[in-house]
Design a protein around this motif. Structure first.
Motif, PDB file in Angstrom:
ATOM      1  N   ALA A  14       0.824  -1.202   0.000  1.00  0.00           N
ATOM      2  CA  ALA A  14       0.000   0.000   0.000  1.00  0.00           C
ATOM      3  C   ALA A  14       0.865   1.262   0.000  1.00  0.00           C
ATOM      4  O   ALA A  14       0.431   2.319  -0.448  1.00  0.00           O
ATOM      5  CB  ALA A  14      -0.924  -0.001   1.219  1.00  0.00           C
ATOM      6  N   GLU A  15       2.085   1.150   0.488  1.00  0.00           N
ATOM      7  CA  GLU A  15       2.994   2.293   0.569  1.00  0.00           C
ATOM      8  C   GLU A  15       4.187   2.091  -0.359  1.00  0.00           C
ATOM      9  O   GLU A  15       4.508   0.976  -0.745  1.00  0.00           O
ATOM     10  CB  GLU A  15       3.504   2.449   2.013  1.00  0.00           C
ATOM     11  CG  GLU A  15       2.407   2.599   3.050  1.00  0.00           C
ATOM     12  CD  GLU A  15       1.609   3.872   2.891  1.00  0.00           C
ATOM     13  OE1 GLU A  15       2.204   4.906   2.522  1.00  0.00           O
ATOM     14  OE2 GLU A  15       0.390   3.836   3.124  1.00  0.00           O
ATOM     15  N   LEU A  16       4.875   3.186  -0.664  1.00  0.00           N
ATOM     16  CA  LEU A  16       6.101   3.094  -1.462  1.00  0.00           C
ATOM     17  C   LEU A  16       7.173   2.365  -0.667  1.00  0.00           C
ATOM     18  O   LEU A  16       7.288   2.563   0.543  1.00  0.00           O
ATOM     19  CB  LEU A  16       6.612   4.491  -1.828  1.00  0.00           C
ATOM     20  CG  LEU A  16       5.750   5.306  -2.776  1.00  0.00           C
ATOM     21  CD1 LEU A  16       6.337   6.708  -2.931  1.00  0.00           C
ATOM     22  CD2 LEU A  16       5.635   4.634  -4.122  1.00  0.00           C
ATOM     23  N   GLU A  19      12.313   4.957   1.921  1.00  0.00           N
ATOM     24  CA  GLU A  19      12.232   6.420   1.992  1.00  0.00           C
ATOM     25  C   GLU A  19      12.886   7.110   0.807  1.00  0.00           C
ATOM     26  O   GLU A  19      12.574   8.246   0.493  1.00  0.00           O
ATOM     27  CB  GLU A  19      12.827   6.914   3.305  1.00  0.00           C
ATOM     28  CG  GLU A  19      14.301   6.556   3.464  1.00  0.00           C
ATOM     29  CD  GLU A  19      14.831   6.867   4.850  1.00  0.00           C
ATOM     30  OE1 GLU A  19      15.957   7.412   4.935  1.00  0.00           O
ATOM     31  OE2 GLU A  19      14.132   6.561   5.828  1.00  0.00           O
ATOM     32  N   ALA A  76      -0.475   9.662  -7.357  1.00  0.00           N
ATOM     33  CA  ALA A  76      -0.554   8.393  -6.634  1.00  0.00           C
ATOM     34  C   ALA A  76      -0.859   7.241  -7.597  1.00  0.00           C
ATOM     35  O   ALA A  76      -0.333   6.138  -7.441  1.00  0.00           O
ATOM     36  CB  ALA A  76      -1.601   8.470  -5.534  1.00  0.00           C
ATOM     37  N   GLN A  79       2.341   6.399  -9.424  1.00  0.00           N
ATOM     38  CA  GLN A  79       3.223   5.655  -8.516  1.00  0.00           C
ATOM     39  C   GLN A  79       2.795   4.195  -8.426  1.00  0.00           C
ATOM     40  O   GLN A  79       3.622   3.290  -8.438  1.00  0.00           O
ATOM     41  CB  GLN A  79       3.201   6.271  -7.116  1.00  0.00           C
ATOM     42  CG  GLN A  79       3.898   7.598  -7.024  1.00  0.00           C
ATOM     43  CD  GLN A  79       3.787   8.209  -5.631  1.00  0.00           C
ATOM     44  OE1 GLN A  79       3.091   7.706  -4.748  1.00  0.00           O
ATOM     45  NE2 GLN A  79       4.486   9.325  -5.449  1.00  0.00           N
ATOM     46  N   ARG A  80       1.468   3.970  -8.369  1.00  0.00           N
ATOM     47  CA  ARG A  80       0.950   2.606  -8.275  1.00  0.00           C
ATOM     48  C   ARG A  80       1.356   1.801  -9.517  1.00  0.00           C
ATOM     49  O   ARG A  80       1.793   0.668  -9.416  1.00  0.00           O
ATOM     50  CB  ARG A  80      -0.566   2.659  -8.125  1.00  0.00           C
ATOM     51  CG  ARG A  80      -1.267   1.327  -8.080  1.00  0.00           C
ATOM     52  CD  ARG A  80      -0.947   0.498  -6.885  1.00  0.00           C
ATOM     53  NE  ARG A  80      -1.326   1.149  -5.665  1.00  0.00           N
ATOM     54  CZ  ARG A  80      -1.199   0.599  -4.476  1.00  0.00           C
ATOM     55  NH1 ARG A  80      -0.733  -0.615  -4.359  1.00  0.00           N
ATOM     56  NH2 ARG A  80      -1.529   1.247  -3.393  1.00  0.00           N
TER      57      ARG A  80
END
Length: 186
Positions: A14-16, A19, A76, A79-80
């Motif tokens: 769900a997240e990249l 960092e 977003a 990115q997905r």
């Protein structure tokens, strides 16, 4: 070991991942999937073949235009797409998707459904998107302590799963009523 699993299972969280990912361009982010890294660190060796595979994965997702764009500057949904390309670059046997439709527009969701339907690999998705599940799922499982084994599984679409769940709940209600009648008699 873990490296072998990374080669065989593509994961889209769900997240990249990491960092530094927002500071990496799309192509390098996909290449980093070949190396099991969150970004291309200076000590990693990258070959032209790796870039070719990454470009191929991005083209498969209609995301080639994102190759030079920093991940942190992408929408977003973009990115997905890059993260899915990153997971597919190893040509996995299984793809694990955590809330895959989050941040995708309707065209992106339709594209993802088509990709999964035509894919030569198995897909496991964790999703609250009922429409998505209706359109691509072949089997659905729900984890819940209310079920005797902690799991309710049903083959078919989300509608088929709802029918199975309703049948389970009706059966449980009947069982509960039978127990209550037994208690009254005793």
């Amino acid at each position: 070991g873990v490296c072998d699993v990374r080669q065989r299972v593509g994961v889209v969280g769900a997240e990249l991942p990491g960092e530094r990912t927002p500071l990496t361009n799309g192509l390098d982010s996909v290449v980093s999937g070949l190396l099991g890294s969150s970004t291309l660190w200076p000590n990693l060796t990258v070959t032209p073949e790796m870039y070719d595979r990454a470009e191929e994965a991005m083209k498969l997702l209609d995301a080639g235009y994102l190759a030079g764009k920093l991940v942190g500057e992408m929408s977003a949904g973009e990115q997905r797409r890059v993260m899915i390309a990153r997971a597919l670059v190893n040509k996995p046997e299984m793809l694990l998707l955590d809330e895959p439709t989050n941040h995708l527009d309707l065209a992106g969701i339709a594209w993802l459904e088509d990709l999964i339907r035509q894919a030569p690999f198995a897909t496991v998705a964790i999703s609250h998107d009922r429409h998505f599940l209706e359109n691509f799922a072949l089997e659905i499982a729900e984890l819940n302590r209310a079920y005797p084994s902690g799991l309710l599984r049903a083959k078919g679409t989300y509608s088929d799963f709802l029918d199975a769940k309703q049948a389970f709940l009706a059966s449980e209600a009947k069982r509960q009523e039978s127990l209550e009648n037994r208690v009254r008699v005793e």
